[in-house]
Design an enzyme around this catalytic site. Structure first.
Site, mmCIF file in Angstrom:
data_model
loop_
_atom_site.group_PDB
_atom_site.id
_atom_site.type_symbol
_atom_site.label_atom_id
_atom_site.label_comp_id
_atom_site.label_asym_id
_atom_site.label_seq_id
_atom_site.Cartn_x
_atom_site.Cartn_y
_atom_site.Cartn_z
ATOM 1 C CG ASN A 1 48.265 36.809 39.787
ATOM 2 O OD1 ASN A 1 49.163 37.608 40.077
ATOM 3 N ND2 ASN A 1 48.239 36.126 38.654
ATOM 4 C CE LYS B 1 46.388 38.216 35.966
ATOM 5 N NZ LYS B 1 45.906 37.725 34.703
ATOM 6 C CG HIS C 1 50.004 33.133 35.851
ATOM 7 N ND1 HIS C 1 49.706 33.693 34.637
ATOM 8 C CD2 HIS C 1 48.896 33.279 36.622
ATOM 9 C CE1 HIS C 1 48.465 34.177 34.673
ATOM 10 N NE2 HIS C 1 47.956 33.925 35.876
ATOM 11 C CD GLU D 1 48.867 36.820 32.845
ATOM 12 O OE1 GLU D 1 49.458 37.331 33.814
ATOM 13 O OE2 GLU D 1 47.633 36.859 32.702
ATOM 14 C CD GLU E 1 45.130 30.775 36.973
ATOM 15 O OE1 GLU E 1 44.352 31.471 37.619
ATOM 16 O OE2 GLU E 1 46.168 31.212 36.454
ATOM 17 N N GLY F 1 41.366 36.385 32.247
ATOM 18 C CA GLY F 1 41.230 37.785 31.847
ATOM 19 C C GLY F 1 40.303 38.007 30.666
ATOM 20 C CB SER G 1 36.773 35.063 33.793
ATOM 21 O OG SER G 1 37.625 35.557 32.772
HETATM 22 C C1 PEP Z 1 44.972 34.871 36.751
HETATM 23 O O1 PEP Z 1 45.689 35.623 36.107
HETATM 24 O O2 PEP Z 1 45.491 34.014 37.459
HETATM 25 C C2 PEP Z 1 43.535 35.021 36.655
HETATM 26 C C3 PEP Z 1 42.792 34.046 37.066
HETATM 27 O O3 PEP Z 1 43.077 36.200 36.108
HETATM 28 P P1 PEP Z 1 41.526 36.636 35.937
HETATM 29 O O4 PEP Z 1 40.831 36.327 37.244
HETATM 30 O O5 PEP Z 1 41.592 38.100 35.662
HETATM 31 O O6 PEP Z 1 40.961 35.848 34.811
#
Ligand code: PEP
Length: 257
Positions: free
Chosen positions: A9, A11, A95, A97, A169, A175, A214
């Protein structure tokens, strides 16, 4: 057997030129990998170009969002049909976000999930609790509401529905550099599968469940080594060719050791 699935992803990162640069190296780095589906979800502005660059590679294309209608007066939106026509296979839905910054609620996510499945796209449905909810031991309650909010009364045969991918998630892990532990993620993935079993017994064993938050090449095997976790949704670690390829190779090597 559920095939492993690793999804990038990006983003709101990478201009079309930067996306092209990534594609000059990345396919070579993962050449020879088999048994793992590899998906890249770039910004909309790079989808068409990536569809072309992915031809003759094992990579698949995903989108980060879509509208639920096929067409109409929805300024600034992209429809599932448009995605399908350019070769998109997967679409990230719900997601955290989008829930947080764009007001997406379970009703909207339900419409998007249904529309994706109806148009032959595979939704990657994101679910996860925030840190407050985890602290107050509400993780299961929140996930149940999100899952059934997205899928309840969905008017589709199980055959179509079983294409869906779930991504656990936890919001506090996205992040932040602080992932869930493999055991925490596995416990939730097991819970999600048990919820699926309750409602759609025939499909529960086929649905792929990813972990996201992460993940990097060092910790990926903690997650993919668990029986109910079938891969990962990867943000930050998918932006550099070498780190994303390293993560995928770690999963590939697990299967061989
Ligand atoms: C995400 O935004 O779906 C995600 C898992 O981000 P990160 O791997 O940076 O934590």
């Amino acid at each position: 057997m559920r095939e492993k699935l690793i999804v990038a992803n990006w983003k709101m990162n990478k201009t079309p030129l930067e996306a092209e640069e990534f594609m000059q190296h990345f396919p070579k780095e993962v050449k020879g990998i088999s048994g793992i589906e590899m998906v890249i979800c770039p910004p909309f502005t790079s989808l068409v170009q990536l569809a072309t660059l992915m031809r003759d590679t094992a990579l698949m294309l995903g989108a980060q969002n879509m509208h639920w209608e096929k067409e109409g007066a929805y300024t600034g939106e992209i429809s599932p049909l448009m995605l399908k026509e350019i070769g998109v296979k997967y679409v990230i839905i719900g997601h955290s976000e989008r829930r947080k910054y764009f007001g997406e609620n379970n009703a909207i996510i339900h419409k998007k999930t249904t529309a994706a499945l109806n148009c032959g796209l595979i939704p990657i449905l994101c679910l996860g609790e925030n840190s407050e909810e985890r602290r107050s031991k509400e993780t299961e309650k929140v996930l149940k509401k999100q899952l059934f909010g997205a899928l309840d009364e969905i008017d589709l045969e199980e055959e179509k529905l079983c294409n869906i991918v779930l991504a656990y998630e936890p919001v506090w892990a996205i992040g932040t550099g602080t992932p869930a532990s493999g055991d925490e993620a596995a416990e939730v993935a097991g819970y999600l599968r048990s919820l699926l079993k309750e409602k759609w017994s025939a499909l529960a064993g086929n649905v792929r469940i990813l972990y996201g938050g992460s993940v990097n090449r060092e910790n990926i095997s903690e997650f993919t080594g668990k029986k109910d976790i079938d891969g990962a949704l990867v943000g930050g670690s998918s932006l550099k060719e070498s780190s994303f390829a390293g993560l995928i190779k770690a999963v590939f090597n697990e299967g061989r050791s």
